[in-house]
Design a protein around this motif. Structure first.
Motif, short mmCIF file in Angstrom:
data_model
loop_
_atom_site.label_atom_id
_atom_site.label_comp_id
_atom_site.label_asym_id
_atom_site.label_seq_id
_atom_site.Cartn_x
_atom_site.Cartn_y
_atom_site.Cartn_z
N UNK A 112 43.71 32.41 63.26
CA UNK A 112 43.02 33.67 63.48
C UNK A 112 42.00 33.49 64.59
N UNK A 113 41.88 34.49 65.43
CA UNK A 113 40.92 34.46 66.52
C UNK A 113 39.87 35.51 66.25
N UNK A 114 38.61 35.11 66.27
CA UNK A 114 37.51 36.02 66.05
C UNK A 114 37.12 36.64 67.38
N UNK A 115 37.64 37.83 67.67
CA UNK A 115 37.41 38.49 68.95
C UNK A 115 35.97 38.93 69.11
N UNK A 116 35.32 39.28 68.02
CA UNK A 116 33.94 39.76 68.08
C UNK A 116 33.00 38.68 68.56
N UNK A 117 33.23 37.45 68.17
CA UNK A 117 32.32 36.35 68.49
C UNK A 117 32.86 35.46 69.60
N UNK A 118 33.41 36.07 70.63
CA UNK A 118 33.89 35.32 71.78
C UNK A 118 32.69 34.90 72.60
N UNK A 119 32.71 33.68 73.08
CA UNK A 119 31.58 33.18 73.87
C UNK A 119 31.40 34.03 75.12
N UNK A 120 30.17 34.11 75.65
CA UNK A 120 29.92 34.91 76.85
C UNK A 120 30.79 34.48 78.03
N UNK A 121 31.09 33.21 78.10
CA UNK A 121 31.92 32.71 79.19
C UNK A 121 33.32 33.32 79.12
N UNK A 122 33.92 33.32 77.94
CA UNK A 122 35.25 33.90 77.78
C UNK A 122 35.23 35.42 77.82
N UNK A 123 34.14 36.01 77.35
CA UNK A 123 34.04 37.47 77.33
C UNK A 123 34.07 38.03 78.74
N UNK A 124 33.64 37.25 79.72
CA UNK A 124 33.64 37.75 81.10
C UNK A 124 35.06 37.93 81.63
N UNK A 125 36.05 37.34 80.98
CA UNK A 125 37.44 37.49 81.41
C UNK A 125 38.13 38.68 80.77
N UNK A 126 37.49 39.33 79.82
CA UNK A 126 38.06 40.49 79.15
C UNK A 126 37.82 41.70 80.04
N UNK A 127 38.89 42.41 80.37
CA UNK A 127 38.80 43.56 81.25
C UNK A 127 39.18 44.81 80.46
N UNK A 128 38.19 45.68 80.25
CA UNK A 128 38.43 46.90 79.49
C UNK A 128 38.90 48.06 80.36
N UNK A 129 38.99 47.87 81.66
CA UNK A 129 39.38 48.96 82.56
C UNK A 129 40.89 49.04 82.74
N UNK A 130 41.29 49.96 83.59
CA UNK A 130 42.72 50.16 83.83
C UNK A 130 43.26 49.13 84.82
N UNK A 131 44.53 48.84 84.69
CA UNK A 131 45.21 47.95 85.63
C UNK A 131 45.22 48.59 87.01
#
Length: 97
Positions: A9-28
């Motif tokens: 299981x991956x805890x998406x809520x508690x992703x480190x700030x370093x990894x969170x910077x790679x999450x892109x919530x915008x459109x392709x």
């Protein structure tokens, strides 16, 4: 999967700030326009056109704030003059369409 073959299981809520910077919530779409525009501006600057660094250094977030998640191609128009030869102009009204 872990070493035992069990699903992890991956805890998406508690992703480190370093990894969170790679999450892109915008459109392709907006990401592709951003990359294409940035590349075009860099190419023009490399060829001697007057392109401000502030335009090239725009972040994806700043791009989306200015142009939106689904940018209108007409608003992405680029027009630049050559730094030494003022008769040499570059205009790209629809370089992304």
């Amino acid at each position: 999967m872990d070493v035992n073959g069990s699903a992890m299981e991956v805890d998406v809520v508690n992703v480190s700030p370093c990894l969170a910077s790679f999450v892109d919530d915008g459109t392709v779409e907006s990401h592709r326009y951003f990359l294409a525009r940035k590349t075009m501006l860099e190419m023009l600057k490399d060829r001697g056109f007057a392109i401000p660094n502030s335009e090239i250094d725009t972040t994806l977030q700043e791009f989306r704030e200015k142009y939106g998640q689904r940018p209108d191609v007409e608003r992405l128009r680029i027009s630049a003059m050559h730094r030494t030869d003022l008769t040499n102009k570059a205009s790209y009204p629809s370089f992304l369409s």
